[in-house]
Design a protein around this motif. Structure first.
Motif, PDB file in Angstrom:
ATOM      1  N   LEU A  14      41.282  -8.098  40.638  1.00  0.00           N
ATOM      2  CA  LEU A  14      40.364  -7.585  41.650  1.00  0.00           C
ATOM      3  C   LEU A  14      38.928  -7.997  41.380  1.00  0.00           C
ATOM      4  N   GLY A  15      38.576  -8.143  40.113  1.00  0.00           N
ATOM      5  CA  GLY A  15      37.225  -8.536  39.777  1.00  0.00           C
ATOM      6  C   GLY A  15      36.879  -8.156  38.360  1.00  0.00           C
ATOM      7  N   VAL A  16      35.636  -8.399  37.984  1.00  0.00           N
ATOM      8  CA  VAL A  16      35.143  -8.058  36.657  1.00  0.00           C
ATOM      9  C   VAL A  16      33.833  -7.305  36.814  1.00  0.00           C
ATOM     10  N   CYS A  17      33.464  -6.564  35.758  1.00  0.00           N
ATOM     11  CA  CYS A  17      32.205  -5.820  35.833  1.00  0.00           C
ATOM     12  C   CYS A  17      31.573  -5.701  34.446  1.00  0.00           C
ATOM     13  N   HIS A  18      30.275  -5.372  34.460  1.00  0.00           N
ATOM     14  CA  HIS A  18      29.529  -5.241  33.210  1.00  0.00           C
ATOM     15  C   HIS A  18      29.867  -3.959  32.465  1.00  0.00           C
ATOM     16  N   ASP A  19      30.045  -2.869  33.196  1.00  0.00           N
ATOM     17  CA  ASP A  19      30.259  -1.588  32.538  1.00  0.00           C
ATOM     18  C   ASP A  19      31.017  -0.660  33.485  1.00  0.00           C
ATOM     19  N   ILE A  20      31.572   0.416  32.916  1.00  0.00           N
ATOM     20  CA  ILE A  20      32.291   1.416  33.694  1.00  0.00           C
ATOM     21  C   ILE A  20      31.795   2.782  33.247  1.00  0.00           C
ATOM     22  N   ASP A  21      30.997   3.397  34.098  1.00  0.00           N
ATOM     23  CA  ASP A  21      30.501   4.729  33.799  1.00  0.00           C
ATOM     24  C   ASP A  21      31.607   5.748  34.083  1.00  0.00           C
ATOM     25  N   GLY A  22      31.953   6.586  33.085  1.00  0.00           N
ATOM     26  CA  GLY A  22      33.033   7.552  33.242  1.00  0.00           C
ATOM     27  C   GLY A  22      34.323   7.149  32.559  1.00  0.00           C
ATOM     28  N   LEU A  23      34.310   5.989  31.899  1.00  0.00           N
ATOM     29  CA  LEU A  23      35.496   5.559  31.158  1.00  0.00           C
ATOM     30  C   LEU A  23      35.588   6.264  29.805  1.00  0.00           C
ATOM     31  N   PHE A  24      34.444   6.453  29.161  1.00  0.00           N
ATOM     32  CA  PHE A  24      34.404   7.099  27.849  1.00  0.00           C
ATOM     33  C   PHE A  24      33.797   8.490  28.010  1.00  0.00           C
ATOM     34  N   TRP A  42      42.139   3.349  17.086  1.00  0.00           N
ATOM     35  CA  TRP A  42      41.909   2.117  16.320  1.00  0.00           C
ATOM     36  C   TRP A  42      43.142   1.200  16.286  1.00  0.00           C
ATOM     37  N   PRO A  43      44.346   1.662  15.928  1.00  0.00           N
ATOM     38  CA  PRO A  43      45.480   0.727  15.871  1.00  0.00           C
ATOM     39  C   PRO A  43      45.839   0.137  17.229  1.00  0.00           C
ATOM     40  N   GLY A  44      45.565   0.864  18.327  1.00  0.00           N
ATOM     41  CA  GLY A  44      45.840   0.304  19.640  1.00  0.00           C
ATOM     42  C   GLY A  44      45.007  -0.931  19.902  1.00  0.00           C
ATOM     43  N   LEU A  45      43.720  -0.875  19.564  1.00  0.00           N
ATOM     44  CA  LEU A  45      42.875  -2.057  19.718  1.00  0.00           C
ATOM     45  C   LEU A  45      43.263  -3.144  18.734  1.00  0.00           C
ATOM     46  N   ALA A  46      43.631  -2.742  17.521  1.00  0.00           N
ATOM     47  CA  ALA A  46      44.083  -3.736  16.543  1.00  0.00           C
ATOM     48  C   ALA A  46      45.307  -4.493  17.063  1.00  0.00           C
ATOM     49  N   ALA A  47      46.220  -3.776  17.712  1.00  0.00           N
ATOM     50  CA  ALA A  47      47.433  -4.420  18.243  1.00  0.00           C
ATOM     51  C   ALA A  47      47.099  -5.423  19.328  1.00  0.00           C
ATOM     52  N   SER A  48      46.205  -5.048  20.239  1.00  0.00           N
ATOM     53  CA  SER A  48      45.917  -5.930  21.370  1.00  0.00           C
ATOM     54  C   SER A  48      45.085  -7.143  20.971  1.00  0.00           C
ATOM     55  N   HIS A  49      44.428  -7.085  19.830  1.00  0.00           N
ATOM     56  CA  HIS A  49      43.601  -8.205  19.384  1.00  0.00           C
ATOM     57  C   HIS A  49      44.240  -9.036  18.275  1.00  0.00           C
ATOM     58  N   GLY A 107      43.756   9.367  31.650  1.00  0.00           N
ATOM     59  CA  GLY A 107      43.595   9.386  30.207  1.00  0.00           C
ATOM     60  C   GLY A 107      42.335   8.683  29.742  1.00  0.00           C
ATOM     61  N   PRO A 108      41.137   9.175  30.155  1.00  0.00           N
ATOM     62  CA  PRO A 108      39.899   8.546  29.690  1.00  0.00           C
ATOM     63  C   PRO A 108      39.799   8.583  28.171  1.00  0.00           C
ATOM     64  N   LEU A 109      39.043   7.668  27.627  1.00  0.00           N
ATOM     65  CA  LEU A 109      38.915   7.526  26.184  1.00  0.00           C
ATOM     66  C   LEU A 109      37.801   8.418  25.649  1.00  0.00           C
ATOM     67  N   PRO A 110      37.923   8.882  24.393  1.00  0.00           N
ATOM     68  CA  PRO A 110      36.829   9.665  23.807  1.00  0.00           C
ATOM     69  C   PRO A 110      35.537   8.861  23.809  1.00  0.00           C
ATOM     70  N   SER A 111      34.414   9.554  23.930  1.00  0.00           N
ATOM     71  CA  SER A 111      33.132   8.849  24.037  1.00  0.00           C
ATOM     72  C   SER A 111      32.884   7.939  22.840  1.00  0.00           C
ATOM     73  N   GLY A 112      33.329   8.356  21.647  1.00  0.00           N
ATOM     74  CA  GLY A 112      33.116   7.537  20.463  1.00  0.00           C
ATOM     75  C   GLY A 112      33.901   6.243  20.453  1.00  0.00           C
ATOM     76  N   ALA A 113      34.913   6.122  21.326  1.00  0.00           N
ATOM     77  CA  ALA A 113      35.714   4.892  21.365  1.00  0.00           C
ATOM     78  C   ALA A 113      34.902   3.713  21.869  1.00  0.00           C
ATOM     79  N   ARG A 114      33.811   3.979  22.569  1.00  0.00           N
ATOM     80  CA  ARG A 114      32.963   2.869  23.035  1.00  0.00           C
ATOM     81  C   ARG A 114      32.503   2.018  21.853  1.00  0.00           C
ATOM     82  N   GLU A 115      32.149   2.672  20.756  1.00  0.00           N
ATOM     83  CA  GLU A 115      31.685   1.932  19.570  1.00  0.00           C
ATOM     84  C   GLU A 115      32.803   1.077  18.986  1.00  0.00           C
ATOM     85  N   ILE A 116      34.047   1.577  19.041  1.00  0.00           N
ATOM     86  CA  ILE A 116      35.173   0.802  18.514  1.00  0.00           C
ATOM     87  C   ILE A 116      35.420  -0.420  19.386  1.00  0.00           C
ATOM     88  N   PHE A 117      35.367  -0.258  20.701  1.00  0.00           N
ATOM     89  CA  PHE A 117      35.502  -1.413  21.588  1.00  0.00           C
ATOM     90  C   PHE A 117      34.392  -2.425  21.315  1.00  0.00           C
TER      91      PHE A 117
END
Length: 404
Positions: free
Chosen positions: A28-38, A283-290, A248-258
């Motif tokens: 559908l497209g790409v974007c710089h940021d998503i407010d409300g994701l974390f 953390w392991p979810g991001l480790a798996a995808s990368h 299932g939004p992500l915890p706010s601190g997950a932004r730093e992990i991304f």
């Protein structure tokens, strides 16, 4: 997979849901940021009160009645499986080996009191305190299923008895809060219609890395457009406000992990140790995808060293074992099923191998029998994953674990 649609893009919206089966997914497209994701999750509400009416208790439930008023009047789980009338199974109800899809589960249950039943002589009414395991995919348990009573069972399907009715389980509960989402600096893949207000967007949110690679999901967005306006981030870009949020939004601190992976990934071990448990779970979810694709497993017989200084919970173990096998930011499972799969090869290590577990005294103190309430999400509450559970899985694949 890479994208170069927009310099600085952090998120790609991929529609995997609206086409016919077998049709390709649509970007559908790409974007710089998503407010409300974390966002930080709402705290767990206080326990509720339930009553089993006309109950004939058995097994651990009957045993718990001997200890009313003490901590031993407790059960980790009570499944309530309705006994449907013959030929009157509700539409949408499906049977499986131990029950049906109409059943509900009470968790972290304390038996508060008992008394002779007002429903039928010889039976008892039991007052309980605990939680209903709310599964979003099944909906909230608002309507009591039709039937002649309920069968009661434990996590391992051990029989706990029967009851004629229940009170307090099936009722209207407040819905979880929805955090509206705004796509910031969105560039559509194809031209949008002149009027997009009201258009529904259903898409997986995929992280875009600094080099344009695509790796790592962050949930599913399903909401309608409230309004769209030109973005200050550049010509042709839009800020799109939506009336709903991410499942299932992500915890706010997950932004730093991304951000860590956006910047190239961890370059030293134990960076995960500074986070609390909900973030260690991510953390392991991001480790798996990368994780790099196509790399051969290290040969059988290799010795790996696990730094156990921070293994104070099961999520910390998955972070630590991933790095022991595959280096900083490495992945080797994020739950027992995934760990089991990794031990069959293709994830960095061929079995059998040797795992030297340093500072194992930490895990010996923490990965012990008990009841686990790991996050705000009730679906994950249950018996602890113990150190012995991990050792059993390793032993099945010939892994020698040496404690130090």
């Amino acid at each position: 997979m890479t994208t170069s649609a927009l310099s600085g893009a952090r998120w790609l919206l991929l529609d995997e849901y609206t086409g016919e089966v077998g049709e390709p997914d649509v970007t559908l497209g790409v974007c710089h940021d998503i407010d409300g994701l974390f966002v930080d999750p709402e705290p767990v509400l206080p326990p509720e009160t339930f009553t089993l009416l006309g109950c004939d208790p058995a097994g651990p439930l009957l045993e718990a009645l001997r200890y009313l008023g003490t901590e031993r009047a407790w059960l980790p789980s009570i499944a309530l499986t309705p006994v449907h009338r013959p030929q009157q199974r509700p539409a949408g109800c499906w049977e499986y080996e131990h029950g049906c899809t109409c059943e509900e589960e009470l968790i972290d249950v304390t038996v508060v009191s008992r008394r002779p039943s007002a429903v039928r002589e010889g039976l008892v009414d039991l007052d309980l305190r605990g939680y209903v395991r709310l599964l979003p995919e099944c909906g909230l348990p608002e309507e009591k299923p039709d039937g002649t009573g309920f069968r009661l069972s434990a996590l391992d399907n051990e029989k706990l008895g029967e009851c004629l009715d229940v009170a307090g389980v099936f009722r209207v509960r407040p819905a979880a809060p929805v955090w509206p989402v705004t796509l910031i600096g969105f560039r559509p893949e194809a031209p949008l219609p002149g009027v997009i207000e009201g258009r529904r967007i259903t898409a997986s949110l995929i992280a875009v890395q600094r080099d344009g690679r695509i790796a790592g999901g962050a949930g599913v967005l399903s909401a309608a457009v409230v309004f769209a306006q030109a973005s200050r981030l550049g010509d042709g870009l839009l800020d799109i406000a939506l009336d709903g949020g991410v499942e299932g939004p992500l915890p706010s601190g997950a932004r730093e992990i991304f951000q860590t992976w956006y910047d190239g990934g961890p370059v030293e071990p134990n960076l995960w140790a500074r986070y609390d448990r909900p973030l260690r779970h991510e953390w392991p979810g991001l480790a798996a995808s990368h994780r790099p694709r196509g790399l051969p497993d290290k040969p059988a017989g290799t010795t790996y060293h696990l730094d156990g200084r921070f293994v104070t919970d099961i999520d910390a173990f998955y972070c630590a074992v991933g790095e022991a096998i595959n280096g900083p930011g490495g992945y080797f499972g994020r739950n027992l099923h995934a760990l089991h799969d990794c031990l069959y090869g293709g994830w960095g290590a061929a079995t059998p191998f040797r795992l030297v577990w340093h500072h194992s005294d930490v895990a010996r103190r923490h990965l012990v029998p008990g009841y686990d309430r790991p996050t705000h999400d009730l679906r994950y509450w249950g018996p602890n994953v113990e150190l012995d559970d991990l050792l059993e899985i390793f032993s099945e694949r010939g892994v020698e674990v040496e404690f130090r």
